[in-house]
Write a protein that holds these residues in place. Structure first.
Motif, PDB file in Angstrom:
ATOM      1  N   LYS A 147      13.090   0.119   2.363  1.00  0.00           N
ATOM      2  CA  LYS A 147      14.094  -0.010   1.317  1.00  0.00           C
ATOM      3  C   LYS A 147      13.486  -0.605   0.061  1.00  0.00           C
ATOM      4  N   LYS A 148      13.897  -0.066  -1.092  1.00  0.00           N
ATOM      5  CA  LYS A 148      13.389  -0.535  -2.375  1.00  0.00           C
ATOM      6  C   LYS A 148      13.729  -2.011  -2.568  1.00  0.00           C
ATOM      7  N   GLY A 149      12.754  -2.776  -3.015  1.00  0.00           N
ATOM      8  CA  GLY A 149      12.945  -4.204  -3.220  1.00  0.00           C
ATOM      9  C   GLY A 149      12.611  -5.047  -2.011  1.00  0.00           C
ATOM     10  N   THR A 150      12.288  -4.416  -0.872  1.00  0.00           N
ATOM     11  CA  THR A 150      11.918  -5.161   0.330  1.00  0.00           C
ATOM     12  C   THR A 150      10.411  -5.106   0.526  1.00  0.00           C
ATOM     13  N   LYS A 151       9.942  -5.789   1.536  1.00  0.00           N
ATOM     14  CA  LYS A 151       8.506  -5.946   1.766  1.00  0.00           C
ATOM     15  C   LYS A 151       8.114  -5.311   3.089  1.00  0.00           C
ATOM     16  N   VAL A 152       7.015  -4.570   3.078  1.00  0.00           N
ATOM     17  CA  VAL A 152       6.416  -4.047   4.306  1.00  0.00           C
ATOM     18  C   VAL A 152       5.511  -5.138   4.876  1.00  0.00           C
ATOM     19  N   VAL A 153       5.756  -5.550   6.109  1.00  0.00           N
ATOM     20  CA  VAL A 153       5.017  -6.679   6.687  1.00  0.00           C
ATOM     21  C   VAL A 153       4.005  -6.245   7.743  1.00  0.00           C
ATOM     22  N   GLY A 154       4.038  -4.991   8.175  1.00  0.00           N
ATOM     23  CA  GLY A 154       3.094  -4.581   9.209  1.00  0.00           C
ATOM     24  C   GLY A 154       2.921  -3.069   9.265  1.00  0.00           C
ATOM     25  N   LEU A 155       1.669  -2.628   9.538  1.00  0.00           N
ATOM     26  CA  LEU A 155       1.329  -1.220   9.715  1.00  0.00           C
ATOM     27  C   LEU A 155       0.361  -1.102  10.881  1.00  0.00           C
ATOM     28  N   GLN A 156       0.550  -0.066  11.722  1.00  0.00           N
ATOM     29  CA  GLN A 156      -0.384   0.178  12.814  1.00  0.00           C
ATOM     30  C   GLN A 156      -0.404   1.651  13.168  1.00  0.00           C
ATOM     31  N   CYS A 157      -1.610   2.166  13.426  1.00  0.00           N
ATOM     32  CA  CYS A 157      -1.761   3.548  13.869  1.00  0.00           C
ATOM     33  C   CYS A 157      -1.746   3.599  15.392  1.00  0.00           C
ATOM     34  N   ASN A 158      -1.209   4.681  15.925  1.00  0.00           N
ATOM     35  CA  ASN A 158      -1.162   4.858  17.368  1.00  0.00           C
ATOM     36  C   ASN A 158      -2.581   5.000  17.913  1.00  0.00           C
ATOM     37  N   PRO A 159      -2.941   4.283  19.007  1.00  0.00           N
ATOM     38  CA  PRO A 159      -4.320   4.350  19.513  1.00  0.00           C
ATOM     39  C   PRO A 159      -4.685   5.702  20.109  1.00  0.00           C
ATOM     40  N   VAL A 160      -3.694   6.486  20.544  1.00  0.00           N
ATOM     41  CA  VAL A 160      -3.965   7.802  21.133  1.00  0.00           C
ATOM     42  C   VAL A 160      -3.760   8.918  20.116  1.00  0.00           C
ATOM     43  N   GLN A 161      -2.705   8.822  19.328  1.00  0.00           N
ATOM     44  CA  GLN A 161      -2.410   9.797  18.278  1.00  0.00           C
ATOM     45  C   GLN A 161      -2.497   9.086  16.928  1.00  0.00           C
ATOM     46  N   PRO A 162      -3.689   9.037  16.296  1.00  0.00           N
ATOM     47  CA  PRO A 162      -3.863   8.246  15.061  1.00  0.00           C
ATOM     48  C   PRO A 162      -2.992   8.711  13.902  1.00  0.00           C
ATOM     49  N   GLU A 163      -2.461   9.926  13.954  1.00  0.00           N
ATOM     50  CA  GLU A 163      -1.620  10.389  12.853  1.00  0.00           C
ATOM     51  C   GLU A 163      -0.239   9.740  12.878  1.00  0.00           C
TER      52      GLU A 163
END
Length: 545
Positions: A284-300
């Motif tokens: 949502k606009k105005g909020t903060k992304v606090v975490g990102l992670q790629c799948n270990p088996v399907q990196p996409e």
């Protein structure tokens, strides 16, 4: 009849009651309700008149009376009749507020059933009556390495070594070296990067001037384990050579400062070193992304979480605003979201509503979690957010570790345990604590290969091992506790490196220099583990006191 105020006159001797008056009081017969009410009113009026007379006499004598209020006033709701706050090592909740742990009304944290039994009220995983061909493919290909029989959990439960007051600010993230089992990297609130060889204990380095603000996350280059990528709240991603300490800015999404233009370039092509792509609004606009992670088996597959109360799954081959594959709703801010480390089919999230949520299959129904586990991690500011993390060595992908916010009474001391939870049942596998660690331990990282856990508590680092392995290591080296720098407060023999609530704010200079790295020199003092008085606890239920 209880009187809310007592007036004590100075320099006035209290008169002792005679034995005759005591006998007369014992011989009084019970009165009717109306007569008793009239008598109470008369007594109250008489006491008020006496109080006024005593105060007037005191004013004439020039002596101010001492007034003591016997009313219990709650600091939370400001009402009388009860109190809230710490009494010794125990915190007493306000009965007029919902339970701080489970957020439900009708009881306090002291009597919360989730505190006595963590698996109380855990939502069971729904049973699917139909099986699609995708289920068979999923179980055959992705879950082939997950054993059907759950092995025994191995819990690091004893302090092996530590560096006290290692960082100048509270620790925010930890990462083990991918090939060297004894190297631990740590980031702090100031943006500094620490490199510690905990096997040799004394070999440690802190690189400054890499970032000018909170270091949020670290990852190694898959092709070169001597290169580390680090992301900071100052809007930059750095690339650091761990041998030389030289750092370069890999990406700056905020080159003109927070007041500049918002035309950010969000993607980097490492082959051509070109910054390409426009900013994509994934939360949502105005909020903060606090975490990102790629799948270990399907990196996409990309898993994101933010303070808009959602965790979302994306396909990075076609990522644009509103194109998420699934939206996982939460009631409050999501602190972290992780795929399971081996199969990548499960999702583990931590939310500020004191809930740990588990989704057993990313191919199933993601509208509701498979389980919700009540756990204490709703914290105030000036503390690193709590994050439940998987044990990367657990083949059943069910063991998770997380620090606890609410303290427990341990022989009169208020301690904050570290909990190991079986996410498949919601049961507490073990709670570990150290009597000398009186600070909160929100950052915990399990080793991907050894039975070792690293803990960041305030500014200090601690290494936990299983009891047998820890004793073998101690025989080789007695000097396992190192004290860095000077403390502004007396520690009274307890380690932790100061309060978790740092008084400094998160402001920073967006124009800070990051190219020239410097090593922060620290004076160290060695301690023996014999003086540390480590007392590992047995695996037990939560202490309800």
């Amino acid at each position: 009849m209880s009187f809310p105020r007592v007036v004590i006159e100075r320099d006035t001797d209290s008169e002792e009651s005679s034995s005759e008056e005591e006998e007369e009081e014992e011989e009084e017969l019970p009165l009717e309700e109306e007569e008793q009410e009239v008598l109470n009113n008369e007594i109250g009026r008489k006491v008020e008149e006496d109080r006024v007379v005593e105060e007037s006499e005191a004013k004439k004598k020039g002596k101010a009376p001492i007034t003591i209020s016997l009313k219990k006033v709650c600091k939370v709701c400001k009402r009388t009749g009860h109190e809230a706050g710490f009494k010794g090592a125990t915190y007493i909740d306000c009965p007029m507020k919902p339970c701080y742990l489970c957020k439900m009304p009708g009881h306090t944290t002291m009597t919360c059933p989730h505190r006595v039994s963590m698996e109380h009220g855990v939502i069971p995983a729904p049973k699917r009556n139909t099986r699609s061909p995708l289920d068979f493919v999923f179980e055959r290909q992705i879950k082939s390495n997950v054993p059907t029989i759950k092995p025994a959990f191995v819990i690091p439960n004893q302090i092996d070594c530590a560096v006290i007051r290692y960082h100048s600010r509270r620790i925010t993230c930890l990462e083990f070296h991918p090939t060297n089992n004894n190297i631990l990297l740590s980031g702090d609130k100031k943006g500094q990067l620490g490199v510690w060889d905990y096997d040799k204990v004394h070999e440690k380095t802190v690189y400054g001037n890499i970032h000018s603000c909170i270091l949020n996350n670290m990852r190694f280059n898959p092709a070169n384990d001597g290169t580390l990528y680090a992301a900071s709240s100052d809007g930059t991603i750095s690339c650091t050579d761990l041998e030389s300490g030289m750092s370069s800015s890999l990406m700056d999404v905020n080159p003109n400062g927070w007041q500049g233009a918002n035309t950010w370039r969000m993607l980097v092509d490492m082959r051509s070193h070109n910054k390409t792509g426009e900013a994509v609004l994934i939360h949502k606009k105005g909020t903060k992304v606090v975490g990102l992670q790629c799948n270990p088996v399907q990196p996409e597959l990309l898993l994101s979480c933010g303070n808009d109360h959602f965790a979302r799954i994306w396909d990075m081959r076609k990522i644009e605003a509103g194109s998420s594959l699934a939206d996982l709703p939460h009631r409050r801010v999501v602190n972290s979201a992780y795929f399971s480390p081996q199969s990548g089919c499960k999702i583990l999230t931590t939310s500020q509503d004191n809930r740990i949520r588990i989704w057993d299959s990313i191919f199933g129904d993601l509208e509701t979690p498979s389980r919700e586990i009540v756990h204490s991690h709703d914290f105030n500011r000036h503390l690193t957010p709590f994050r439940a993390e998987w044990d990367p060595k657990d083949p059943s992908e069910s063991l998770a570790v997380i620090g606890r916010y609410i303290s427990e009474n341990y022989n009169g001391a208020a301690l904050h345990p570290i909990d190991f939870i079986d996410t498949s049942t919601g049961k507490l596998v073990a709670e570990i604590m150290e009597p000398n660690i009186t600070t909160i331990s929100p950052v915990n990282k399990l080793h991907p290969r050894d039975n070792v856990m690293a803990t960041g508590s305030s500014r200090s680092l601690f290494i936990w091992r299983t009891k047998d392995n820890s004793e073998l290591v101690q025989e080789k080296d007695e000097r396992r506790i190192i004290l860095c720098g000077k403390s502004s407060k007396k520690s009274n023999g307890k380690f932790g490196g100061g309060s978790d609530d740092d008084s400094d704010d998160d402001k920073f200079n967006s124009k800070g220099k990051k190219s020239n790295s410097k090593k922060r020199e620290t004076k160290t003092t060695s301690y023996s583990l014999n003086n540390f008085k480590t007392k590992p606890l047995k695996n037990s239920k939560l202490n309800p006191s």
